[in-house]
Design a protein around this motif. Structure first.
Motif, mmCIF file in Angstrom:
data_model
loop_
_atom_site.group_PDB
_atom_site.id
_atom_site.type_symbol
_atom_site.label_atom_id
_atom_site.label_comp_id
_atom_site.label_asym_id
_atom_site.label_seq_id
_atom_site.Cartn_x
_atom_site.Cartn_y
_atom_site.Cartn_z
ATOM 1 N N ILE A 1 0.735 -1.092 0.036
ATOM 2 C CA ILE A 1 0.087 -0.103 0.029
ATOM 3 C C ILE A 1 0.797 1.359 -0.023
ATOM 4 O O ILE A 1 0.794 2.250 -0.593
ATOM 5 N N ILE A 2 2.017 1.258 0.717
ATOM 6 C CA ILE A 2 2.822 2.411 0.830
ATOM 7 C C ILE A 2 3.520 2.602 -0.763
ATOM 8 O O ILE A 2 3.502 3.895 -1.149
ATOM 9 N N LYS A 3 3.866 1.682 -1.223
ATOM 10 C CA LYS A 3 4.306 1.775 -2.631
ATOM 11 C C LYS A 3 3.383 2.113 -3.667
ATOM 12 O O LYS A 3 3.753 3.149 -4.432
ATOM 13 N N LEU A 4 1.797 1.799 -3.461
ATOM 14 C CA LEU A 4 1.081 2.511 -4.240
ATOM 15 C C LEU A 4 0.946 3.868 -4.059
ATOM 16 O O LEU A 4 0.898 4.860 -4.980
ATOM 17 N N ALA A 5 0.926 4.132 -2.622
ATOM 18 C CA ALA A 5 0.569 5.541 -2.291
ATOM 19 C C ALA A 5 1.694 6.524 -2.829
ATOM 20 O O ALA A 5 1.638 7.660 -3.431
ATOM 21 N N LYS A 6 2.823 6.071 -2.788
ATOM 22 C CA LYS A 6 4.345 6.767 -3.094
ATOM 23 C C LYS A 6 3.972 7.134 -4.615
ATOM 24 O O LYS A 6 4.359 8.321 -5.236
ATOM 25 N N LEU A 7 3.484 5.983 -5.400
ATOM 26 C CA LEU A 7 3.672 6.307 -7.066
ATOM 27 C C LEU A 7 2.394 7.330 -7.037
ATOM 28 O O LEU A 7 2.564 8.155 -8.021
ATOM 29 N N LEU A 8 1.667 7.445 -6.444
ATOM 30 C CA LEU A 8 0.081 8.171 -6.660
ATOM 31 C C LEU A 8 0.587 9.590 -6.274
ATOM 32 O O LEU A 8 0.432 10.586 -7.121
ATOM 33 N N ILE A 9 1.331 9.799 -5.293
ATOM 34 C CA ILE A 9 1.661 10.933 -4.817
ATOM 35 C C ILE A 9 2.811 11.804 -5.347
ATOM 36 O O ILE A 9 2.769 12.870 -5.660
ATOM 37 N N GLY A 10 3.725 11.069 -5.892
ATOM 38 C CA GLY A 10 4.882 11.609 -6.580
ATOM 39 C C GLY A 10 5.741 12.456 -5.798
ATOM 40 O O GLY A 10 6.192 12.275 -4.438
ATOM 41 N N ASN A 11 6.281 13.356 -6.536
ATOM 42 C CA ASN A 11 7.396 14.223 -5.842
ATOM 43 C C ASN A 11 7.231 15.681 -5.569
ATOM 44 O O ASN A 11 7.786 16.633 -5.334
ATOM 45 N N ILE A 12 5.944 15.646 -4.951
ATOM 46 C CA ILE A 12 5.496 17.203 -4.495
ATOM 47 C C ILE A 12 6.250 17.317 -2.890
ATOM 48 O O ILE A 12 6.766 16.357 -2.342
ATOM 49 N N TYR A 13 6.013 18.613 -2.510
ATOM 50 C CA TYR A 13 6.676 18.938 -1.362
ATOM 51 C C TYR A 13 6.158 17.719 -0.069
ATOM 52 O O TYR A 13 4.678 17.855 -0.143
ATOM 53 N N GLY A 14 6.966 17.257 0.520
ATOM 54 C CA GLY A 14 6.341 16.227 1.538
ATOM 55 C C GLY A 14 5.772 15.246 1.252
ATOM 56 O O GLY A 14 4.876 14.479 2.041
ATOM 57 N N GLY A 15 5.915 15.038 0.145
ATOM 58 C CA GLY A 15 5.246 13.678 -0.642
ATOM 59 C C GLY A 15 5.311 12.395 0.217
ATOM 60 O O GLY A 15 4.281 11.816 0.542
ATOM 61 N N LEU A 16 6.432 11.935 0.791
ATOM 62 C CA LEU A 16 6.697 10.753 1.435
ATOM 63 C C LEU A 16 5.897 11.022 2.731
ATOM 64 O O LEU A 16 5.300 9.918 3.071
ATOM 65 N N ALA A 17 6.049 12.024 3.374
ATOM 66 C CA ALA A 17 5.563 12.219 4.812
ATOM 67 C C ALA A 17 3.702 12.292 4.364
ATOM 68 O O ALA A 17 3.121 11.804 5.303
ATOM 69 N N ILE A 18 3.310 12.723 3.292
ATOM 70 C CA ILE A 18 1.909 12.596 3.050
ATOM 71 C C ILE A 18 1.435 11.502 2.777
ATOM 72 O O ILE A 18 0.397 10.922 3.027
ATOM 73 N N VAL A 19 2.360 10.754 2.131
ATOM 74 C CA VAL A 19 1.991 8.999 2.010
ATOM 75 C C VAL A 19 1.768 8.494 3.381
ATOM 76 O O VAL A 19 0.839 7.692 3.663
ATOM 77 N N GLY A 20 2.763 8.754 4.346
ATOM 78 C CA GLY A 20 2.624 8.197 5.808
ATOM 79 C C GLY A 20 1.082 8.756 6.253
ATOM 80 O O GLY A 20 0.461 7.761 6.817
ATOM 81 N N VAL A 21 0.598 9.805 5.943
ATOM 82 C CA VAL A 21 -0.831 10.366 6.510
ATOM 83 C C VAL A 21 -1.814 9.738 5.843
ATOM 84 O O VAL A 21 -2.666 9.107 6.420
ATOM 85 N N CYS A 22 -1.460 9.254 4.663
ATOM 86 C CA CYS A 22 -2.404 8.955 3.701
ATOM 87 C C CYS A 22 -2.725 7.207 4.038
ATOM 88 O O CYS A 22 -3.849 6.699 4.072
ATOM 89 N N VAL A 23 -1.630 6.615 4.021
ATOM 90 C CA VAL A 23 -1.450 5.290 4.610
ATOM 91 C C VAL A 23 -2.036 4.943 5.867
ATOM 92 O O VAL A 23 -2.578 3.908 6.310
#
Length: 431
Positions: free
Chosen positions: A81-103
């Protein structure tokens, strides 16, 4: 003639035990048993009280949801699920941290426990965030704060406890938490983006291809279906929340053992052991917190507290803010389950006095306690994250401050707009 009022004595003993670091469940039990013996309330009530406090069908959902969460953690669903969220969110500011919130928002629809969500996601995301340039404190802070959504987004162990104490429909509580939980998630995402933009932290994935997203979606599909099956079954009237917890266990085992083949016999035993340990701690606290609640009722503590709170103001808003201030402070020192059992007997008469909707109040109280999971000194989510990030709790508290403020804004929104909690369960016919 007693020198010290029984109600004051109970608070004094409980406070001293906590001050000297005695675990909360043990403090509740020792205080209650001593008061019952010393004030001759009838020591023979202890056994039946402890038994009746946990011998309740709805509470069976807790060990099953715990087991489902641990199983999904061990099965590799989180990574997919984290892998999918990272691909969907991409390289925006805070992208990986936003992935954390979404997951974490999604994981709340599976786990129901803040510390369990922090552990499941933290071991993957916190090292990845640190490696991507995020500070240790913020990396741990964003995951631990977002993991508090697990007790707001259904299914929720906290809502099960609240429903058992107040006799409010657990299914209705589950549905009532959806919109407030999503609002909280949105506020955390916005705050994460703003903090990351200020510090220059970006997502990490610069190139994305549709084929990669489709492949990741297929890999994560069965995991994404879990909350749909669990919650859809509850709201569709197919099974009760307790039965849904059993379904969640069977489904998570099926995914891990049959589909992904990541759960071996050794892992299976570990899952059972970890689930039993977590569940026993919860039930231990529930049993002695219930006894403490009975003792404070018998000693007159509840009546005195209710009179003081109601007498402090005639304004419902002022009392509501006072109560939430008390809960925010209590959340710094007590776990959520203990707070429900210690404070709800006081709040129930106040709810009746001001004609507050108990469903709405349950959501508000639970949001408050979710914030308490990341506010020191007793910050269960932050402690888990601190161990993963190898950073002091003080650093997490400092870095998580903007996120905590965002969560408090979400709490105020839930207080000011009761329909945010009530509209969905009412229109679904659950309340």
């Amino acid at each position: 003639m007693e020198v010290i009022d029984p109600a004051l004595m109970i608070l004094l003993i409980f406070g001293i035990l906590l001050f000297f670091g005695v675990p909360i469940g043990t403090s509740l039990g020792m205080t209650s048993i001593f008061a019952i013996w010393y004030y001759k309330y009838g020591i023979e009530v202890v056994g039946p009280n402890l038994y009746s406090s946990i011998a309740k069908f709805p509470l069976l959902a807790i060990p099953f949801f715990v087991t489902a969460g641990v199983t999904m953690q061990e099965s590799g669903i989180a990574e997919r699920i984290i892998k999918l969220a990272k691909l969907l969110i991409g390289n925006i500011y805070g992208g990986l941290a936003i992935v954390g919130v979404c997951v974490a928002t999604f994981w709340g629809a599976v786990s129901g426990s803040g510390p369990a969500t922090t552990a499941a996601l933290g071991v993957i995301l916190i090292p990845a965030l640190i490696a991507s340039g995020y500070s240790k404190g913020f990396s741990a802070g964003v995951i631990s704060t977002a993991s508090g959504l697990a007790i707001i987004i259904p299914p929720s162990i906290a809502f099960i406890i609240y429903g058992v104490i107040t006799s409010v429909s657990i299914g209705a509580l589950f549905m009532a938490g959806i919109f407030p939980g999503l609002v909280m998630s949105f506020l955390l995402i916005i705050t994460t983006y703003l903090v990351s933009k200020k510090r220059g932290w970006r997502g990490g994935i610069k190139e994305r291809h549709l084929g990669d997203i489709i492949k990741a979606s297929k890999e994560a599909f069965l995991g994404l279906m879990a909350p749909i099956i669990i919650l859809g079954g509850i709201y569709g009237g197919v099974f009760t929340p307790t039965e849904a917890a059993v379904v969640a266990v069977v489904y998570s085992w099926f995914i891990g053992a049959i589909v992904y083949k990541t759960i071996t016999f050794r892992k299976f035993i570990k899952i059972l052991a970890d689930s039993a340990e977590i569940s026993s701690v919860v039930m231990f606290v529930v049993a002695f917190a219930t006894l403490f609640s009975w003792t404070e009722q018998t000693a007159g503590l509840i009546d005195k507290a209710v009179q003081i709170i109601i007498g402090s103001s005639s304004s419902p808003i002022a009392i509501m803010l006072l109560i939430n201030g008390m809960l925010l402070i209590a959340g710094m020192f007590l776990d959520a389950i203990s707070i429900y059992y210690v404070f709800l007997p006081i709040f129930i008469p106040i709810m009746a006095h001001f004609k507050w909707d108990p469903l709405w109040f349950g959501v508000v109280m639970t949001i408050n306690l979710a914030i308490g999971q990341v506010t020191p000194p007793v910050a269960v989510n932050a402690y888990v994250a601190a161990n993963i990030a190898k950073t002091p709790l003080e650093d997490i508290a400092k870095e998580a401050l903007p996120l905590i403020i965002a969560a408090i804004v979400g709490l105020l929104i839930a207080i000011l707009f009761p329909q945010l909690s009530l509209w969905l369960p009412k229109h679904a016919g659950l309340y």
